[in-house]
Write a protein that holds these residues in place. Structure first.
Motif, PDB file in Angstrom:
ATOM      1  N   ARG A   3       5.408  -3.932  -6.007  1.00  8.63           N
ATOM      2  CA  ARG A   3       4.491  -4.533  -4.826  1.00  8.63           C
ATOM      3  C   ARG A   3       4.269  -6.016  -5.501  1.00  8.63           C
ATOM      4  NH1 ARG A   3       0.371   0.800  -5.257  1.00  8.63           N
ATOM      5  NH2 ARG A   3       1.793   1.834  -3.573  1.00  8.63           N
ATOM      6  N   GLU A   4       3.817  -6.697  -4.050  1.00  9.87           N
ATOM      7  CA  GLU A   4       3.327  -8.046  -4.586  1.00  9.87           C
ATOM      8  C   GLU A   4       2.024  -8.081  -4.888  1.00  9.87           C
ATOM      9  OE1 GLU A   4       4.952 -10.628  -4.899  1.00  9.87           O
ATOM     10  OE2 GLU A   4       6.766 -10.477  -3.389  1.00  9.87           O
ATOM     11  N   LYS A   5       1.379  -8.831  -5.578  1.00 11.36           N
ATOM     12  CA  LYS A   5       0.046  -8.737  -6.195  1.00 11.36           C
ATOM     13  C   LYS A   5      -0.665 -10.072  -5.542  1.00 11.36           C
ATOM     14  CE  LYS A   5       0.779  -6.689 -10.687  1.00 11.36           C
ATOM     15  NZ  LYS A   5       2.079  -7.138 -11.173  1.00 11.36           N
ATOM     16  N   TRP A   6      -1.791  -9.673  -4.807  1.00 10.00           N
ATOM     17  CA  TRP A   6      -2.990 -10.839  -4.263  1.00 10.00           C
ATOM     18  C   TRP A   6      -4.222 -10.400  -4.736  1.00 10.00           C
ATOM     19  CZ3 TRP A   6      -1.069 -14.743  -1.655  1.00 10.00           C
ATOM     20  CH2 TRP A   6       0.301 -14.887  -1.129  1.00 10.00           C
ATOM     21  N   ILE A   7      -4.874 -11.612  -4.762  1.00 10.56           N
ATOM     22  CA  ILE A   7      -6.355 -11.544  -5.165  1.00 10.56           C
ATOM     23  C   ILE A   7      -7.075 -11.875  -3.877  1.00 10.56           C
ATOM     24  CG2 ILE A   7      -8.187 -12.452  -6.736  1.00 10.56           C
ATOM     25  CD1 ILE A   7      -6.153 -13.326  -8.563  1.00 10.56           C
ATOM     26  N   VAL A   8      -8.100 -10.961  -3.524  1.00 12.52           N
ATOM     27  CA  VAL A   8      -8.757 -11.394  -2.281  1.00 12.52           C
ATOM     28  C   VAL A   8     -10.401 -11.309  -2.754  1.00 12.52           C
ATOM     29  CG1 VAL A   8      -9.622 -10.328  -0.246  1.00 12.52           C
ATOM     30  CG2 VAL A   8      -7.390 -10.189  -0.849  1.00 12.52           C
ATOM     31  N   CYS A  23      -7.609  -7.309   3.621  1.00 11.62           N
ATOM     32  CA  CYS A  23      -7.119  -6.223   2.734  1.00 11.62           C
ATOM     33  C   CYS A  23      -6.241  -5.202   3.355  1.00 11.62           C
ATOM     34  CB  CYS A  23      -8.617  -5.794   2.113  1.00 11.62           C
ATOM     35  SG  CYS A  23      -9.147  -6.755   0.910  1.00 11.62           S
ATOM     36  N   GLU A  24      -6.931  -4.764   4.614  1.00 10.58           N
ATOM     37  CA  GLU A  24      -6.280  -3.834   5.395  1.00 10.58           C
ATOM     38  C   GLU A  24      -4.823  -3.762   5.603  1.00 10.58           C
ATOM     39  OE1 GLU A  24     -10.043  -1.931   7.901  1.00 10.58           O
ATOM     40  OE2 GLU A  24      -8.612  -3.094   8.815  1.00 10.58           O
ATOM     41  N   GLU A  25      -4.470  -5.324   6.267  1.00 14.60           N
ATOM     42  CA  GLU A  25      -3.109  -5.581   6.360  1.00 14.60           C
ATOM     43  C   GLU A  25      -2.362  -5.792   5.183  1.00 14.60           C
ATOM     44  OE1 GLU A  25      -1.767  -6.245   9.274  1.00 14.60           O
ATOM     45  OE2 GLU A  25      -3.161  -5.382  10.348  1.00 14.60           O
ATOM     46  N   LEU A  26      -2.711  -6.180   4.148  1.00 16.16           N
ATOM     47  CA  LEU A  26      -1.972  -6.206   2.549  1.00 16.16           C
ATOM     48  C   LEU A  26      -1.660  -4.768   2.221  1.00 16.16           C
ATOM     49  CD1 LEU A  26      -3.828  -9.114   0.917  1.00 16.16           C
ATOM     50  CD2 LEU A  26      -1.408  -9.222   1.935  1.00 16.16           C
ATOM     51  N   LEU A  27      -2.792  -3.891   2.274  1.00 18.61           N
ATOM     52  CA  LEU A  27      -2.647  -2.759   1.801  1.00 18.61           C
ATOM     53  C   LEU A  27      -1.645  -1.803   2.743  1.00 18.61           C
ATOM     54  CD1 LEU A  27      -6.211  -1.870   0.649  1.00 18.61           C
ATOM     55  CD2 LEU A  27      -4.230  -2.248  -0.522  1.00 18.61           C
ATOM     56  N   ALA A  28      -1.731  -2.069   4.089  1.00 18.62           N
ATOM     57  CA  ALA A  28      -0.858  -1.537   4.969  1.00 18.62           C
ATOM     58  C   ALA A  28       0.669  -1.607   4.760  1.00 18.62           C
ATOM     59  CB  ALA A  28      -1.166  -1.656   6.458  1.00 18.62           C
ATOM     60  N   ARG A  29       0.843  -2.909   4.179  1.00 17.27           N
ATOM     61  CA  ARG A  29       2.251  -3.170   3.805  1.00 17.27           C
ATOM     62  C   ARG A  29       2.657  -2.799   2.347  1.00 17.27           C
ATOM     63  NH1 ARG A  29       0.413  -6.711   7.339  1.00 17.27           N
ATOM     64  NH2 ARG A  29       1.698  -7.895   8.917  1.00 17.27           N
ATOM     65  N   ASP A  67      -6.286   5.802   3.238  1.00 18.24           N
ATOM     66  CA  ASP A  67      -5.035   6.160   4.003  1.00 18.24           C
ATOM     67  C   ASP A  67      -3.964   5.028   3.954  1.00 18.24           C
ATOM     68  OD1 ASP A  67      -6.313   8.751   4.651  1.00 18.24           O
ATOM     69  OD2 ASP A  67      -7.404   7.899   6.355  1.00 18.24           O
ATOM     70  N   LEU A  68      -4.003   4.018   3.492  1.00 18.65           N
ATOM     71  CA  LEU A  68      -3.368   2.838   3.271  1.00 18.65           C
ATOM     72  C   LEU A  68      -2.455   3.083   1.924  1.00 18.65           C
ATOM     73  CD1 LEU A  68      -5.600  -0.074   4.596  1.00 18.65           C
ATOM     74  CD2 LEU A  68      -4.001   1.119   5.764  1.00 18.65           C
ATOM     75  N   PRO A  69      -1.313   2.592   2.112  1.00 19.08           N
ATOM     76  CA  PRO A  69      -0.268   2.814   1.093  1.00 19.08           C
ATOM     77  C   PRO A  69      -0.398   2.039  -0.290  1.00 19.08           C
ATOM     78  CG  PRO A  69       0.812   1.902   2.945  1.00 19.08           C
ATOM     79  CD  PRO A  69      -0.364   2.237   3.275  1.00 19.08           C
ATOM     80  N   GLY A  70      -0.938   0.844   0.019  1.00 22.01           N
ATOM     81  CA  GLY A  70      -0.940   0.016  -1.150  1.00 22.01           C
ATOM     82  C   GLY A  70      -2.022   0.235  -2.268  1.00 22.01           C
TER      83      GLY A  70
END
Length: 212
Positions: A3-8, A23-29, A67-70
């Protein structure tokens, strides 16, 4: 694949929905998001989205993103010993969305008064991607000078100024446009909006009609 790591980071500026959607978009990926929220940011989450800002903040985050896979990792704002406070902790970069003028000022001065500012300082000193999404109007000279200081260092400044040429029909579409612009700067592919010239031809025809 790892997994790529991002700070938000989310601060006390209005428009906290932008940060939530990112966050939703990143976690969905399937990415890993290290999330930092200032105290004022929690206040805005409560005021704008009715999120609980009680001491059980992790439960609020866990429920919303469950419910998000990330992987979501929350860091309290005063935890200056967190992993993201060190340059040896590798990440793809950091996005502060929305970014208040107070936080932007702290980042521009390199003050590192809290974990969010320290993490941003790490991005700058390590030469990693740092994106700030300020949301304030009108702007005075100090705001603009701070943004110019950061822009000259290569920090990407993406003001929360959504475009309307796509004729958005809902607030969600307006938010997605801005989040899509941020994802573009993160070099992450998405389909949150139709790019200029890539629609079904209607957009180009209307543009041509206006020019004629």
């Amino acid at each position: 694949m790892a997994r790529e790591k991002w700070i938000v980071g989310m601060t006390g500026a209005s428009g906290v929905i932008y940060g939530v959607r990112l966050c939703e978009e990143l976690l969905a990926r399937g990415e890993t998001v290290h999330l930092i929220i200032t105290d004022a940011g929690w206040r805005v989450l409560h005021d704008e989205l009715d999120w609980s800002a009680s001491p059980r903040r992790r439960d609020t985050l866990k429920e919303h993103f469950k419910d998000l896979p990330g992987e979501l990792i929350y860091h309290p704002i005063q935890d200056i010993g967190a992993s993201v406070a060190s340059g040896t902790f590798l990440t793809k970069g950091m996005v502060v969305i929305p970014c208040s003028m107070g936080t932007l000022s702290g980042i521009a001065r390199g003050s590192s008064d809290n974990l969010l500012e320290r993490a941003a300082d790490v991005m700058m000193k390590e030469g990693r991607k740092l994106i700030l999404v300020p949301r304030e109007t009108p702007l005075h000279a100090i705001h603009l000078e701070n943004m110019l200081t950061l822009a000259r260092m290569g920090i990407r400044i993406i003001p929360a100024m959504p475009g309307f040429y796509q004729k958005p029909s809902s607030l969600d579409e307006v938010v997605d446009f801005m989040v899509g612009k941020v994802l573009d700067s993160m070099e992450i592919e998405h389909d949150l909006y139709i790019r200029w010239g890539e629609g079904n031809g209607k957009q180009n025809k209307e543009n041509s009609d206006r020019q004629n």
